[in-house]
Design a protein around this motif. Sequence first.
Motif, mmCIF file in Angstrom:
data_model
loop_
_atom_site.group_PDB
_atom_site.id
_atom_site.type_symbol
_atom_site.label_atom_id
_atom_site.label_comp_id
_atom_site.label_asym_id
_atom_site.label_seq_id
_atom_site.Cartn_x
_atom_site.Cartn_y
_atom_site.Cartn_z
ATOM 1 N N GLY A 57 0.831 -1.202 0.000
ATOM 2 C CA GLY A 57 0.000 0.000 0.000
ATOM 3 C C GLY A 57 0.863 1.248 0.000
ATOM 4 O O GLY A 57 1.765 1.377 -0.819
ATOM 5 N N PHE A 58 0.600 2.158 0.919
ATOM 6 C CA PHE A 58 1.466 3.322 1.040
ATOM 7 C C PHE A 58 1.537 3.732 2.502
ATOM 8 O O PHE A 58 0.713 3.319 3.318
ATOM 9 C CB PHE A 58 0.987 4.493 0.175
ATOM 10 C CG PHE A 58 -0.385 5.003 0.515
ATOM 11 C CD1 PHE A 58 -0.594 5.829 1.605
ATOM 12 C CD2 PHE A 58 -1.483 4.677 -0.289
ATOM 13 C CE1 PHE A 58 -1.857 6.321 1.906
ATOM 14 C CE2 PHE A 58 -2.758 5.166 0.005
ATOM 15 C CZ PHE A 58 -2.944 5.985 1.114
ATOM 16 N N SER A 59 2.524 4.530 2.808
ATOM 17 C CA SER A 59 2.648 4.983 4.190
ATOM 18 C C SER A 59 2.397 6.481 4.264
ATOM 19 O O SER A 59 2.768 7.239 3.374
ATOM 20 C CB SER A 59 4.024 4.644 4.730
ATOM 21 O OG SER A 59 4.990 5.445 4.102
ATOM 22 N N VAL A 60 1.754 6.881 5.318
ATOM 23 C CA VAL A 60 1.431 8.289 5.513
ATOM 24 C C VAL A 60 2.586 8.949 6.258
ATOM 25 O O VAL A 60 3.019 8.437 7.289
ATOM 26 C CB VAL A 60 0.140 8.413 6.341
ATOM 27 C CG1 VAL A 60 -0.253 9.870 6.492
ATOM 28 C CG2 VAL A 60 -0.969 7.603 5.692
ATOM 29 N N PRO A 61 3.076 10.038 5.753
ATOM 30 C CA PRO A 61 4.240 10.688 6.394
ATOM 31 C C PRO A 61 3.803 11.470 7.631
ATOM 32 O O PRO A 61 3.846 12.687 7.657
ATOM 33 C CB PRO A 61 4.763 11.625 5.305
ATOM 34 C CG PRO A 61 3.545 11.982 4.511
ATOM 35 C CD PRO A 61 2.648 10.777 4.552
ATOM 36 N N MET A 62 3.400 10.749 8.646
ATOM 37 C CA MET A 62 2.771 11.398 9.786
ATOM 38 C C MET A 62 3.710 12.304 10.556
ATOM 39 O O MET A 62 3.356 13.408 10.958
ATOM 40 C CB MET A 62 2.174 10.343 10.695
ATOM 41 C CG MET A 62 1.015 9.651 10.006
ATOM 42 S SD MET A 62 -0.021 8.747 11.134
ATOM 43 C CE MET A 62 0.894 7.231 11.239
ATOM 44 N N ARG A 63 4.898 11.792 10.748
ATOM 45 C CA ARG A 63 5.862 12.604 11.472
ATOM 46 C C ARG A 63 6.140 13.906 10.731
ATOM 47 O O ARG A 63 6.171 14.975 11.324
ATOM 48 C CB ARG A 63 7.138 11.785 11.596
ATOM 49 C CG ARG A 63 8.154 12.382 12.486
ATOM 50 C CD ARG A 63 9.004 11.259 12.958
ATOM 51 N NE ARG A 63 10.241 11.686 13.556
ATOM 52 C CZ ARG A 63 11.060 10.819 14.137
ATOM 53 N NH1 ARG A 63 10.729 9.541 14.180
ATOM 54 N NH2 ARG A 63 12.174 11.226 14.666
ATOM 55 N N GLU A 64 6.318 13.774 9.443
ATOM 56 C CA GLU A 64 6.604 14.974 8.658
ATOM 57 C C GLU A 64 5.395 15.913 8.631
ATOM 58 O O GLU A 64 5.535 17.137 8.587
ATOM 59 C CB GLU A 64 7.029 14.576 7.238
ATOM 60 C CG GLU A 64 7.520 15.737 6.393
ATOM 61 C CD GLU A 64 8.514 16.641 7.116
ATOM 62 O OE1 GLU A 64 8.318 17.872 7.102
ATOM 63 O OE2 GLU A 64 9.487 16.138 7.720
ATOM 64 N N MET A 65 4.216 15.347 8.675
ATOM 65 C CA MET A 65 3.021 16.187 8.748
ATOM 66 C C MET A 65 3.031 17.003 10.036
ATOM 67 O O MET A 65 2.706 18.194 10.041
ATOM 68 C CB MET A 65 1.756 15.327 8.680
ATOM 69 C CG MET A 65 1.420 14.848 7.283
ATOM 70 S SD MET A 65 0.123 13.562 7.268
ATOM 71 C CE MET A 65 -1.288 14.476 7.914
ATOM 72 N N GLY A 66 3.411 16.342 11.114
ATOM 73 C CA GLY A 66 3.495 17.053 12.390
ATOM 74 C C GLY A 66 4.492 18.201 12.305
ATOM 75 O O GLY A 66 4.220 19.324 12.733
ATOM 76 N N ARG A 67 5.630 17.891 11.724
ATOM 77 C CA ARG A 67 6.662 18.925 11.630
ATOM 78 C C ARG A 67 6.192 20.077 10.749
ATOM 79 O O ARG A 67 6.347 21.249 11.082
ATOM 80 C CB ARG A 67 7.956 18.335 11.065
ATOM 81 C CG ARG A 67 8.510 17.182 11.902
ATOM 82 C CD ARG A 67 9.948 16.881 11.546
ATOM 83 N NE ARG A 67 10.798 17.994 11.926
ATOM 84 C CZ ARG A 67 12.006 17.881 12.460
ATOM 85 N NH1 ARG A 67 12.515 16.686 12.673
ATOM 86 N NH2 ARG A 67 12.710 18.943 12.758
ATOM 87 N N ALA A 68 5.642 19.735 9.611
ATOM 88 C CA ALA A 68 5.206 20.775 8.672
ATOM 89 C C ALA A 68 4.106 21.633 9.291
ATOM 90 O O ALA A 68 4.053 22.846 9.083
ATOM 91 C CB ALA A 68 4.714 20.129 7.382
#
Lengths: 364, 364
Positions: free
Chosen positions: A315-326
């Motif tokens: 599938g795919f992975s959600v860039p959650m950590r990067e979302m938090g940072r952004a």
Amino acid sequence: MSDTVPRPSKPSRPTGRAKPRQSDIARAAGVSQATVSLVLRGTESGVVLAAETRRRVLRAAEELGYVPDPVATRLAAARNGMLGLYTFSTTFPTDVAHSYYPVLVGVEEEAAAQGQDLILFTGASRAADTTSHAAAVRRVRAADGCLFFGRHVPDDPIRRLSDDGFPFVYIGRRDEPGISYVGADYVAASAEVAVRIAEQGHRRVRYLRENDDAPASTDRERGVVEGARGAGIETAGLVERTDGGDVDARLARWRDAGVTAVITEETDTGAALSGLTAAIARAGLSCPGDLSLALLGTPAAPAGAALGTAGEISGFSVPMREMGRAAVRLLLDLIEGTPTPRRHLLLACAPVPGTTIGPPPPAR
Amino acid sequence: MSDTVPRPSKPSRPTGRAKPRQSDIARAAGVSQATVSLVLRGTESGVVLAAETRRRVLRAAEELGYVPDPVATRLAAARNGMLGLYTFSTTFPTDVAHSYYPVLVGVEEEAAAQGQDLILFTGASRAADTTSHAAAVRRVRAADGCLFFGRHVPDDPIRRLSDDGFPFVYIGRRDEPGISYVGADYVAASAEVAVRIAEQGHRRVRYLRENDDAPASTDRERGVVEGARGAGIETAGLVERTDGGDVDARLARWRDAGVTAVITEETDTGAALSGLTAAIARAGLSCPGDLSLALLGTPAAPAGAALGTAGEISGFSVPMREMGRAAVRLLLDLIEGTPTPRRHLLLACAPVPGTTIGPPPPAR
DNA sequence: CTGAAAGCGCTTACAG
DNA sequence: CTGAAAGCGCTTACAG
């Protein structure tokens, strides 16, 4: 209302040696309190202090061990270097493997990098009714700005903040106009998964989504349908909804209808995914031998276990950590009034090859 | 000093429709602002308001959607319903499986249950020097009280808070007098592990601890030594220290000396444990077949993997989540000035049977 | 270049 | 029973 602030049994004011205030420094340095404020905050409004005065004040501040009171600073209309984080739905990523946890980590990392403290508003969990939600959201103003997070958000209190010009950003895409957010590009990522499945030769596929109309779910469905259409997968009957409890019967029906691949989504409940993997296990099917399987989103816990599959689900992975940072960065832009900041950010999701997509089995 | 609070490029004061203040309610209800404050905060100092006045004020507050400003509330010497959490060492449990994470969860749970918000002070990570640490710790006063957390804590800024009567509690036992803490009873739990090993028949044992004098490490060593002495394990040469990098040679030496069981400890670095398991793996030893192994503390990540062991490492688990919860409760007691609160709390650790303790192998 | 004043939104004695 | 006043510790125009 009045119970928002717990009432103390006795005043909690420090009883020992008082901490130094600007007026103490002023007295020590022989200047006015306002002057102390000016040299301590730096030279902003073009005001230039005599070097000698600066030095005296700075030395006195140093000696007294002065540190500005963040509360007073904030009340006096300046910033206090605190960012809020308000989580809707089950407040905290209680489970170590909670899917929200990486977002929290990202937020914290970037906040630290930017020298900001974080206020975790815990009100969400208790506040069932709208009134207390309103009260809880209002508390958010103690911070310079706030991050909101969670699939289901009460619109009303938020709109109020918005009207007041209070800076905030959502983590996750929103449909409401005029609201800043940082989200994941689910449409593109989901379409890519459909294409990947088509490339293996699948033509009859099902997308099992949750019965929930959060923007993330809407986007995923759109991506799957668009991807499917473009890649030659049948779109009639492609999408089905579930609460997770009725998957066995569906699975049997799909098999009978010649379905060779299933896509599902990861949400905060994980209902669709866990329902599906359990049904697949009970049916004694293996992936991708009997059925290809794909997941839109990062599973909270390694979900392969239930499948007896050693590898990851494709599938795919959600860039959650990067979302938090952004999100933190965007919020700071908003707070600082940076001209024309990008208010909407959609981050790309990385494809996860995984081990559960393969060619369709020979026709039965 | 002056850079503790970031300076805004422009004032961030809300520009839109103003939020209602007590004075707005006062005007609407035809009373004074002070009266509004009294009815909204409840009847504390024996003051009794006319029922009719109360009603009018409450209704006006409701209509205007009033919620008290937490910042102003705090500044005016009352509480603001915020608890601080200050983490020393690498600030945040960045790794999902970080050993501190459960503490954070416990803190958050209990804070939410008690209606308190949480301020995460992120200062620790950046603050290398003492000065900035002092400044960072001082910011903590924005909250009603604060939780401190981490193995290595700068004493000085803390003492200052203590002198000022600011309420705070440590998570983890401290040696400094007069400080409240919630810790784990490492002495008892570690002794129990030594006894368990002795009961399997081991007499020559090594305790490999980290080269670090945090109270937790001190307690563990004491427990191991006391437990060993009481249970008939040789105490001469029992304790060794490591930074984690030199374990292969030690292991060989121990084996030559007839050591049949090794105990180690889990810390925030995990150095001793990872060094030991790696060395055991490289030596091709199995646990407990060739060597019994016990761990004092909960491993951050399942550490059995490195050993090729399916099960858990034997030892005990630290009730981290409960420590977090208890710390919040204790802090609230302190803030509320509850008479003679228990200031020191040592929570029991649950034994983990695990699969790595067994009888000694037949003598070589 | 610096001081005096007003104000942020609330709480808390202290008078009436 | 309620109002007027002072104060929490800071920032920010506004005068000098």
